[in-house]
Design a protein around this motif. Structure first.
Motif, PDB file in Angstrom:
ATOM      1  N   ALA A 203       1.171  -1.686  -0.203  1.00  0.00           N
ATOM      2  CA  ALA A 203      -0.266   0.172   0.445  1.00  0.00           C
ATOM      3  C   ALA A 203       0.694   1.331   0.131  1.00  0.00           C
ATOM      4  O   ALA A 203       0.186   2.893  -0.013  1.00  0.00           O
ATOM      5  N   SER A 204       2.335   1.567   0.385  1.00  0.00           N
ATOM      6  CA  SER A 204       2.823   2.227  -0.101  1.00  0.00           C
ATOM      7  C   SER A 204       2.717   3.293  -1.248  1.00  0.00           C
ATOM      8  O   SER A 204       2.874   2.676  -2.494  1.00  0.00           O
ATOM      9  N   LEU A 205       3.403   4.043  -1.288  1.00  0.00           N
ATOM     10  CA  LEU A 205       4.343   4.657  -2.775  1.00  0.00           C
ATOM     11  C   LEU A 205       4.503   4.108  -3.502  1.00  0.00           C
ATOM     12  O   LEU A 205       4.326   4.198  -4.755  1.00  0.00           O
ATOM     13  N   ILE A 206       5.656   3.663  -2.946  1.00  0.00           N
ATOM     14  CA  ILE A 206       6.982   2.376  -4.080  1.00  0.00           C
ATOM     15  C   ILE A 206       6.251   1.628  -4.258  1.00  0.00           C
ATOM     16  O   ILE A 206       7.131   1.051  -5.289  1.00  0.00           O
ATOM     17  N   ASP A 207       4.897   0.497  -3.931  1.00  0.00           N
ATOM     18  CA  ASP A 207       4.460  -0.010  -4.949  1.00  0.00           C
ATOM     19  C   ASP A 207       3.136   0.822  -5.871  1.00  0.00           C
ATOM     20  O   ASP A 207       2.492  -0.397  -6.171  1.00  0.00           O
ATOM     21  N   ARG A 208       3.214   1.330  -6.350  1.00  0.00           N
ATOM     22  CA  ARG A 208       2.939   1.289  -7.472  1.00  0.00           C
ATOM     23  C   ARG A 208       2.763   1.406  -8.927  1.00  0.00           C
ATOM     24  O   ARG A 208       4.695   2.327  -8.980  1.00  0.00           O
ATOM     25  N   ALA A 209       2.695   0.731  -9.061  1.00  0.00           N
ATOM     26  CA  ALA A 209       3.081   0.657 -10.322  1.00  0.00           C
ATOM     27  C   ALA A 209       2.657   1.056 -11.985  1.00  0.00           C
ATOM     28  O   ALA A 209       3.221   0.764 -12.527  1.00  0.00           O
ATOM     29  N   LEU A 210       1.475   1.705 -11.608  1.00  0.00           N
ATOM     30  CA  LEU A 210       1.390   2.825 -12.183  1.00  0.00           C
ATOM     31  C   LEU A 210       0.696   4.276 -11.710  1.00  0.00           C
ATOM     32  O   LEU A 210      -0.081   3.796 -10.978  1.00  0.00           O
ATOM     33  N   VAL A 211       0.606   4.670 -12.652  1.00  0.00           N
ATOM     34  CA  VAL A 211      -0.067   5.750 -11.745  1.00  0.00           C
ATOM     35  C   VAL A 211      -0.051   7.507 -13.058  1.00  0.00           C
ATOM     36  O   VAL A 211       0.992   7.679 -14.455  1.00  0.00           O
ATOM     37  N   ALA A 212      -1.288   8.158 -13.056  1.00  0.00           N
ATOM     38  CA  ALA A 212      -1.858   9.039 -13.957  1.00  0.00           C
ATOM     39  C   ALA A 212      -1.464  10.575 -13.060  1.00  0.00           C
ATOM     40  O   ALA A 212      -2.306  10.345 -11.984  1.00  0.00           O
ATOM     41  N   GLY A 213      -0.732  11.453 -13.421  1.00  0.00           N
ATOM     42  CA  GLY A 213      -0.492  13.276 -12.579  1.00  0.00           C
ATOM     43  C   GLY A 213      -1.679  13.348 -13.186  1.00  0.00           C
ATOM     44  O   GLY A 213      -2.861  14.256 -14.171  1.00  0.00           O
ATOM     45  N   GLY A 214      -2.237  13.931 -11.841  1.00  0.00           N
ATOM     46  CA  GLY A 214      -2.899  14.998 -11.389  1.00  0.00           C
ATOM     47  C   GLY A 214      -2.449  16.363 -11.671  1.00  0.00           C
ATOM     48  O   GLY A 214      -1.119  17.339 -12.102  1.00  0.00           O
ATOM     49  N   GLY A 215      -3.700  17.404 -11.887  1.00  0.00           N
ATOM     50  CA  GLY A 215      -3.039  18.729 -12.398  1.00  0.00           C
ATOM     51  C   GLY A 215      -2.607  19.898 -11.393  1.00  0.00           C
ATOM     52  O   GLY A 215      -3.116  19.682 -10.597  1.00  0.00           O
ATOM     53  N   GLY A 216      -2.333  20.798 -11.625  1.00  0.00           N
ATOM     54  CA  GLY A 216      -2.164  21.804 -11.112  1.00  0.00           C
ATOM     55  C   GLY A 216      -3.185  23.302 -10.733  1.00  0.00           C
ATOM     56  O   GLY A 216      -3.521  23.368 -11.972  1.00  0.00           O
ATOM     57  N   GLY A 217      -3.093  23.272  -9.483  1.00  0.00           N
ATOM     58  CA  GLY A 217      -3.906  24.155  -9.441  1.00  0.00           C
ATOM     59  C   GLY A 217      -4.366  25.754  -9.587  1.00  0.00           C
ATOM     60  O   GLY A 217      -3.017  25.857 -10.253  1.00  0.00           O
TER      61      GLY A 217
END
Length: 264
Positions: A137-151
């Motif tokens: 469940a940790s951040l390093i276990d992220r196999a795939l990520v889609a980035g969010g936009g800036g404010g």
């Protein structure tokens, strides 16, 4: 003696094996909307590969006014849109994986769930990234990520828009006028650079920002975008692990909250 289909149980050739036949899954899919909490998915029997689509969330809007006492400031939809990523990943039947769908950044710096950076009054918080985690469940276990936009960032007058999330490097925010500096987009090995102080740089999994007037938050992602005072926050980066294949991505593909879809 029962007939057991081979290689994910397709129709066609079968092998004769002793014992009971497992309930092999038919081809299918499952969608995930924003919920503000981690969700689990159990890999169906006979399935050894999943196709996963992720959409990051949009950065928060900003408020514009003519003076500090404006009763009804204008809402400006200037948060950067979230990114899109699709890839195939190897899995094991019965394995439990985690899906986290990012939430849109809010008004007055409210950070989007799952990594959006915090901002301040008159600006938007960063949008949260969406991710797929295997083995923990940790951040390093992220196999795939889609980035969010800036404010976005407004006030007296407009200060700039948030950068789009997604891609190997998230987009930088924009700035309305000098001497302010927008937040930088998150990258693969480092967070987006901080814009004008007291905006802060993005870090692993988290957009930068500061709970101060006119500070826009950076988008969440593999690495978060940078926050900025008087300018837009940077978008977060997308990412696929080395075991992923057939990887496709696009920056700025999603408005509002994020989403996820799993196919088998």
């Amino acid at each position: 003696m029962v007939a057991l289909a081979l290689l994910g149980c397709p129709a066609g050739e079968v092998a004769e094996l002793e014992g009971e036949e497992p309930a092999c899954a038919r081809p299918g899919g499952r969608g995930f909307a924003f919920s503000g909490a981690p969700e689990t998915f159990v890999v169906p029997e006979c399935v050894t590969r999943l196709t996963v689509e992720l959409w990051g969330a949009q950065g928060g809007p900003s408020r514009c006014g003519t003076d500090e006492g404006s009763a009804l400031p204008d809402l400006q939809m200037d948060g950067g849109r979230g990114g899109w990523l699709r890839a195939e990943v190897p899995v094991r039947p019965g394995e439990v994986v985690l899906v986290r769908v990012g939430g849109r950044g809010g008004l007055d710096g409210a950070p989007g769930w799952n990594g959006g950076g915090r901002g301040g009054r008159w600006a938007g918080g960063g949008g949260g990234g969406s991710d797929f985690r295997i083995g923990g469940a940790s951040l390093i276990d992220r196999a795939l990520v889609a980035g969010g936009g800036g404010g976005g960032s407004c006030g007296f007058p407009d200060h700039g828009a948030g950068g789009a999330g997604g891609g190997l490097v998230g987009e930088d925010g924009t700035v309305g006028e000098a001497p302010w500096i927008a937040g930088g987009g998150g990258r693969q090995l480092a967070g987006g650079e901080a814009g004008s102080a007291p905006g802060q740089a993005g870090v692993f999994g988290l957009g930068g920002g500061a709970a101060r007037y006119h500070v826009a938050g950076g988008g969440g992602g593999w690495y978060g975008g940078g926050g900025a005072y008087g300018a837009g926050g940077g978008g977060g980066s997308s990412h696929a692990s080395g075991e992923a294949s057939a990887v496709e991505s696009e920056a700025g593909a999603r408005g509002g909250d994020g989403a996820a879809q799993i196919y088998w």
